[in-house]
Structure formats: structure tokens, C-alpha cells
Design a protein around this motif. Structure first.
Motif, PDB file in Angstrom:
ATOM      1  N   THR A 484       0.865  -1.187   0.000  1.00  0.00           N
ATOM      2  CA  THR A 484       0.000   0.000   0.000  1.00  0.00           C
ATOM      3  C   THR A 484       0.900   1.235   0.000  1.00  0.00           C
ATOM      4  OG1 THR A 484      -0.099   0.023   2.410  1.00  0.00           O
ATOM      5  CG2 THR A 484      -1.888  -1.093   1.270  1.00  0.00           C
ATOM      6  N   ASN A 485       0.266   2.393  -0.154  1.00  0.00           N
ATOM      7  CA  ASN A 485       1.010   3.657  -0.185  1.00  0.00           C
ATOM      8  C   ASN A 485       1.947   3.716  -1.401  1.00  0.00           C
ATOM      9  OD1 ASN A 485       1.084   6.061   1.315  1.00  0.00           O
ATOM     10  ND2 ASN A 485       3.100   5.584   2.147  1.00  0.00           N
ATOM     11  N   VAL A 486       1.551   3.070  -2.484  1.00  0.00           N
ATOM     12  CA  VAL A 486       2.414   3.022  -3.671  1.00  0.00           C
ATOM     13  C   VAL A 486       1.651   3.481  -4.911  1.00  0.00           C
ATOM     14  CG1 VAL A 486       3.924   1.195  -2.824  1.00  0.00           C
ATOM     15  CG2 VAL A 486       1.817   0.578  -4.063  1.00  0.00           C
ATOM     16  N   ILE A 487       2.417   3.769  -5.970  1.00  0.00           N
ATOM     17  CA  ILE A 487       1.817   4.161  -7.244  1.00  0.00           C
ATOM     18  C   ILE A 487       1.244   2.934  -7.945  1.00  0.00           C
ATOM     19  CG2 ILE A 487       3.312   6.167  -7.578  1.00  0.00           C
ATOM     20  CD1 ILE A 487       5.021   4.390  -9.482  1.00  0.00           C
ATOM     21  N   ASP A 488       0.361   3.168  -8.906  1.00  0.00           N
ATOM     22  CA  ASP A 488      -0.229   2.069  -9.687  1.00  0.00           C
ATOM     23  C   ASP A 488       0.868   1.215 -10.319  1.00  0.00           C
ATOM     24  OD1 ASP A 488      -2.762   2.732  -9.121  1.00  0.00           O
ATOM     25  OD2 ASP A 488      -3.209   3.670 -11.077  1.00  0.00           O
ATOM     26  N   GLY A 489       0.702  -0.079 -10.175  1.00  0.00           N
ATOM     27  CA  GLY A 489       1.616  -0.990 -10.866  1.00  0.00           C
ATOM     28  C   GLY A 489       2.939  -1.202 -10.151  1.00  0.00           C
ATOM     29  N   PHE A 490       3.074  -0.667  -8.943  1.00  0.00           N
ATOM     30  CA  PHE A 490       4.337  -0.845  -8.203  1.00  0.00           C
ATOM     31  C   PHE A 490       4.449  -2.293  -7.738  1.00  0.00           C
ATOM     32  CE2 PHE A 490       7.025  -0.687  -4.384  1.00  0.00           C
ATOM     33  CZ  PHE A 490       8.095   0.083  -4.830  1.00  0.00           C
ATOM     34  N   ASP A 491       5.471  -2.983  -8.186  1.00  0.00           N
ATOM     35  CA  ASP A 491       5.632  -4.397  -7.794  1.00  0.00           C
ATOM     36  C   ASP A 491       7.106  -4.735  -7.566  1.00  0.00           C
ATOM     37  OD1 ASP A 491       6.526  -4.236 -10.363  1.00  0.00           O
ATOM     38  OD2 ASP A 491       5.303  -5.884 -11.153  1.00  0.00           O
ATOM     39  N   MET A 492       7.773  -3.862  -6.830  1.00  0.00           N
ATOM     40  CA  MET A 492       9.197  -4.074  -6.555  1.00  0.00           C
ATOM     41  C   MET A 492       9.414  -5.372  -5.771  1.00  0.00           C
ATOM     42  SD  MET A 492      11.782  -1.447  -4.642  1.00  0.00           S
ATOM     43  CE  MET A 492      11.347  -1.832  -2.942  1.00  0.00           C
TER      44      MET A 492
END
Ligand SMILES: [Zn+2]
Length: 536
Positions: A484-492
């Protein structure tokens, strides 16, 4: 010849932020039509400094190549300094001023490809530094013997606070002469090499062979004594020259032992020192310090850490003199690789903050370096994005330092191959050698060389003020997690520990479920800069 294409983005972002910024900000911070048509080739700054009167006078010769035919040329100089006259080929020219921007009306036909010169004569009492180097200008001080001790610093507010120039970062001059006349009994140290001292007038003639950004140019005047050493480096023998006040010589000889250690570590990780021809110098000044190119200025009071403080609170920050390591780190990231626009200042400060941890890595090992860079996180405030608005000479959040270094440390984990990471850092300094850049070029380069797409990672950490949170639920044999608290599509990807077993996760904003054995203790590898939150 570091002039490259205009950034179209500039116009766009200036419009967005136009309510906040003035016409002066745009004249200063954008590539105006009166700047774009000519490419800087050479400066000769030739001045006299009178410390008793806090007064300077002289001229700057500006040689440029005509890229497109035009007849108005913008030069910047900040009041209270005044332009006295401007000439080209001996003929005086008309100057129309708008605040700090001065528009010179040329008479001679400017033919594409020609090299022409204008000579700008100026004088006055320059702005006195309020809190150098952050609120800079001239620092007019005295040493403990009552002798004048004078220095300039001008990052941010701009070199036009003390000399007339094209005060925008995108175009670096290819070489530069700096001649400074000072009172008898004092010496001037500027950038590059000392070519000549005119004994009759006490004028010091310095010459910089490499491209230099405006804020890197400096004068330092004092009762200096010299010592030096030779460093056998990757490009041969490097002159390391030190100028300090007479009474501080012994302290300096002890404290500057960090300088060759710095050079060893940074050449290993970043590649050859970028300015062998100009030497490396440390020059004592009456303020904390600044990354002046090939004449790094020093005022850390001969103490370890940052004025005796450890910014990481881990103890490792007291293993080195912060100003020697940090400001010299800028020779690679700031002076070799230079931002085009102040909005991208993290390219200077993020990488240089990271260089402190690289110094520790080289001399004290990987774990010490990790402790240090992770310890720096306590200074991050997440007030606004690291990247600022473009085209108005405006930097982003101060988080550019510690968040920048932790972003790079996280990327090192993602690449998970230290030799590859080292070659990327060296490659940046080779492929962008003596160039001005945008953050996008640096980001793309890292992704390309790593063979991994880090665009979402850069967007998250540089273009938002939010730190990713890994939410998780842990129950018997089941681990559920998401970002959560991330931009769309963030999957680090992330490394976590279940008990003492390392596991790779690829979280996304959707819930994922993994089968695990039993109910082990869970934690995220501390080297990844993310927060975690247990929900059950
Ligand atoms: Zn810095």
C-alpha cells in the motif's frame, strides 16, 4: 560543448507551477531564446578583489559558438553588482536589463558556426553570504592572525551573484581562465592549475582545462600555505594539492589523510577521478565546504563526521571527515555528471550521499556501509517529492540526500550482483563523462544496464513523497501480503526473512498468499527501503 537539446518538458512544467514562480525565476531557470542560440566555449574571468572595501571589479570574456543566427544574448548578473559596459570586437553594445537578466544587443552579424566573444565589465559590492554555503555570496572573514580570509559559494542562488555568466546549468563552458588580483600578503586559490603569479600586481592566474559548471567556480583568498602528495590512480599520477591557513598546517596534515583513502575508494567504485588534468585540491575556507570542481573547499573544523556529528547515529559516520568524503564524492556526481535543471538535483546529492556508504564499504566492509546508509533514514522527512518543478531553478525535497542514497542502496539489492552494480556506477561516469544530464537519462541507463525495469521504483521514490508499506497477515502456514502507499503498478521485488530463511517476494497492490511452514518470525530485509505493517 555540453550544450545539448532543449527539454520540451520545461515549457510544460513551468506552466503548471506558474502561479508560484515569477518571470525572474523563468528567466533564470529556463533555456530562454536568448540563451538557446549560442554554446559556451570559454570564459576568462579577470577580477580584482578588495577585501578592505568588500568590493570587486573586472571583466568576464565570454567566447561562444553561434548555433543559430540571433542578435540578442542573455547574460546574468545579480545586483548590487552592476554591468559597466559590454563590448564585442572593441565596440560598445547596448544592454537592456530585466532584473538579474541582461540582454546584450549585438551589432555584428552572428553567423552559424562562428566563434565570437563579448567582454562584460562589471563592479560593485557583491552580496555577502548570510549562511554559506547555503545562502551564499562572498564570505568576508578574518583568520586568527587578523588576516583576510575570503571565499565565494553560490550553489542554488547562482554564480551570477558574483560574476556575469550564462547562469543555467545545461551549458557548461569547455575551459576557463580565472585571474584574481588580491592584496599583497594574500594568495588566491581557484579551480584548475595555477599557471602564473604576476608578482608586480599579486594576480593569480588559474586555468581549468575541463568543462566546469558555473557554481563550481570559486575564489578563495587567504594567508595560505601549501602541501601536497602524488596519488597513483587509474589514469596515472594525480596531483593532490592542499591549501590551508598557515596556523592550521599540522592539523590539516593529519585530517587530510582521508583524501587519498577517499580517492582509492571512489576510483574503485566510480571510475577514474574525472579531472586529472586540473589536479585535485582541498582548500580551507571560512564556511563548512562545497564541491567546487577540482578545488573542493573545506571547513569542517578538523573534525570527524559532520562537524563532529554522525548523521547516521551508528558510529560509522565518525570514521571519516564528512566534508572531505562528501564534497569530493561530488567530483563524480555534480562535477563530472551534472544536472541540467536544479529539479534533478538528486543526481548530485543522492549519489553523493550514497558515496559516503561506498567509502565505508571499501574501507570497513559491506555491513558497516549498510548500517550507515540505513542509519541515514532517520533524516528523511517525506515532505514532498525529491524531484522539483522544472524550468524555474527550483530543487525538490531535501530528502534527495538520504532517500536518494537509500533508493540506490535498494537498487543494489534488486540487482543482487555487486560487480554489476559497480560497473553501472563506473559506466555512468564513463558514458556521461563531462556531460549535463536529466534524471530520466540516469534512470534509463541504470534500468538498461541492469536489464531490469526500475521505472516504477524511480517514480515511487523520486516523484512521490510516499514510502511503500508492505502489509501482511501471518498465520499458521500462511503468509498474505500486499503493497500500500504506492503508485499504480508498483511491484518491486523484496527479500524477506521467515525465521532465518531468506525468501524472495514479488508483492503488488493485490493480496498475494504464500504457503509457509509453521508460524515463523517475519521481517523484511532491512536493506530494502520499505516499511512493513502486520495486520493481524
Ligand atoms: Zn552535497
Amino acid at each position: 560543448m555540453k550544450n545539448t537539446l532543449l527539454i520540451l518538458l520545461l515549457t510544460f512544467t513551468t506552466t503548471i507551477f506558474s502561479q508560484k514562480f515569477t518571470e525572474q525565476d523563468t528567466l533564470r531557470g529556463s533555456i530562454t531564446p536568448e540563451r538557446a542560440w549560442w554554446d559556451l566555449n570559454y570564459y576568462h574571468l579577470d577580477i580584482e578583489v578588495k577585501p578592505d572595501e568588500k568590493y570587486i571589479s573586472g571583466s568576464n570574456t565570454i567566447r561562444y559558438k553561434v548555433l543559430e543566427k540571433q542578435d540578442v544574448l542573455q547574460v546574468d548578473l545579480q545586483p548590487p553588482l552592476k554591468i559597466k559596459k559590454v563590448t564585442q570586437d572593441g565596440k560598445e553594445l547596448e544592454v537592456k536589463s530585466n532584473g538579474n537578466a541582461h540582454f546584450i544587443h549585438l551589432k555584428k552579424e552572428q553567423r552559424k558556426g562562428d566563434f565570437n566573444e563579448v567582454i562584460v565589465h562589471y563592479s560593485g559590492k557583491p552580496k555577502e553570504a548570510v549562511r554559506a554555503p547555503w545562502d551564499g555570496g562572498f564570505s568576508w572573514k578574518k583568520d586568527s592572525n587578523g588576516k583576510h580570509f575570503v571565499a565565494t559559494s553560490c550553489q542554488g542562488l547562482g554564480a551570477s551573484v558574483w560574476w556575469p555568466n550564462k547562469d543555467h546549468m545545461y551549458d557548461e563552458v569547455d575551459s576557463m581562465a580565472i585571474s584574481v588580483k588580491v592584496p599583497k600578503g594574500l594568495m588566491n586559490v581557484s579551480n584548475g592549475r595555477l599557471r602564473k603569479v604576476d608578482e608586480a600586481t599579486n594576480t593569480y592566474h588559474w586555468f581549468v582545462k575541463n568543462p566546469i559548471n558555473n557554481y563550481g567556480v570559486n575564489v578563495n583568498i587567504g594567508d595560505y600555505v601549501y602541501f601536497g602528495e602524488k596519488f597513483e590512480g587509474e589514469k596515472g599520477t594525480l596531483d593532490m594539492d592542499y591549501y590551508v591557513l598557515r596556523d592550521d598546517l599540522e592539523k590539516a596534515k593529519e585530517q587530510f589523510k582521508d583524501a587519498p583513502k577517499m580517492m582509492k575508494a571512489f576510483e574503485h567504485w566510480f571510475g577514474p577521478y574525472p579531472f586529472y588534468e586540473d589536479s585535485f585540491k582541498l582548500v580551507q575556507v571560512p564556511y563548512l565546504g562545497m564541491e567546487h570542481q577540482s578545488s573542493v573547499t573545506y571547513g569542517n573544523q578538523w573534525q570527524q563526521g559532520y562537524l563532529g556529528r554522525d548523521l547516521s547515529s551508528t558510529g560509522w559516520g565518525l570514521k571519516f571527515d564528512f566534508i572531505i568524503i562528501h564534497e569530493a564524492g561530488h567530483e563524480w556526481f555534480a562535477n563530472n555528471i551534472t544536472y541540467k535543471d536544479a529539479a534533478d538535483m538528486w543526481v548530485h546529492e543522492g549519489f553523493t550521499s550514497y558515496s559516503e556508504n561506498i567509502f565505508l564499504d571499501y574501507h570497513y566492509g559491506k555491513e558497516a556501509a549498510e548500517d550507515y546508509v540505513i542509519g541515514l533514514r532517520q533524516n528523511i522527512v517525506n515532505d514532498k517529492p525529491v524531484i522539483g518543478p522544472y524550468g524555474v531553478n527550483q530543487e525538490g525535497s531535501k530528502d534527495m540526500y538520504y532517500k536518494g542514497s537509500n533508493l540506490l542502496h535498494t537498487i543494489r539489492q534488486l540487482i543482487n550482483d555487486d560487480e554489476k552494480w559497480r560497473q553501472i556506477l563506473r559506466g555512468l561516469n564513463k558514458d556521461f563523462y563531462h556531460q549535463t544530464v536529466t534524471t530520466q537519462e540516469i534512470e534509463n541507463y541504470i534500468s538498461e544496464k541492469a536489464g531490469m525495469d526500475f521505472s516504477k521504483v524511480f517514480d515511487q521514490y523520486l516523484r512521490t513523497a510516499d514510502i511503500p508499506v508492505l502489509e501482511y497477515e501471518l498465520s499458521e502456514n500462511v503468509l498474505k501480503y500486499r503493497y500500500t502507499n504506492v503508485i499504480d503498478g508498483f511491484d518491486m521485488p523484496l527479500q524477506v526473512f521467515l525465521g532465518d530463511q531468506a525468501h524472495a517476494l514479488i508483492p503488488s497492490t493485490e493480496w498475494n498468499t504464500n504457503k509457509i511452514e509453521g508460524l515463523p518470525e517475519f521481517k523484511v530485509d532491512r536493506n530494502y527501503y520499505v516499511n512493513s505493517k502486520k495486520l493481524n
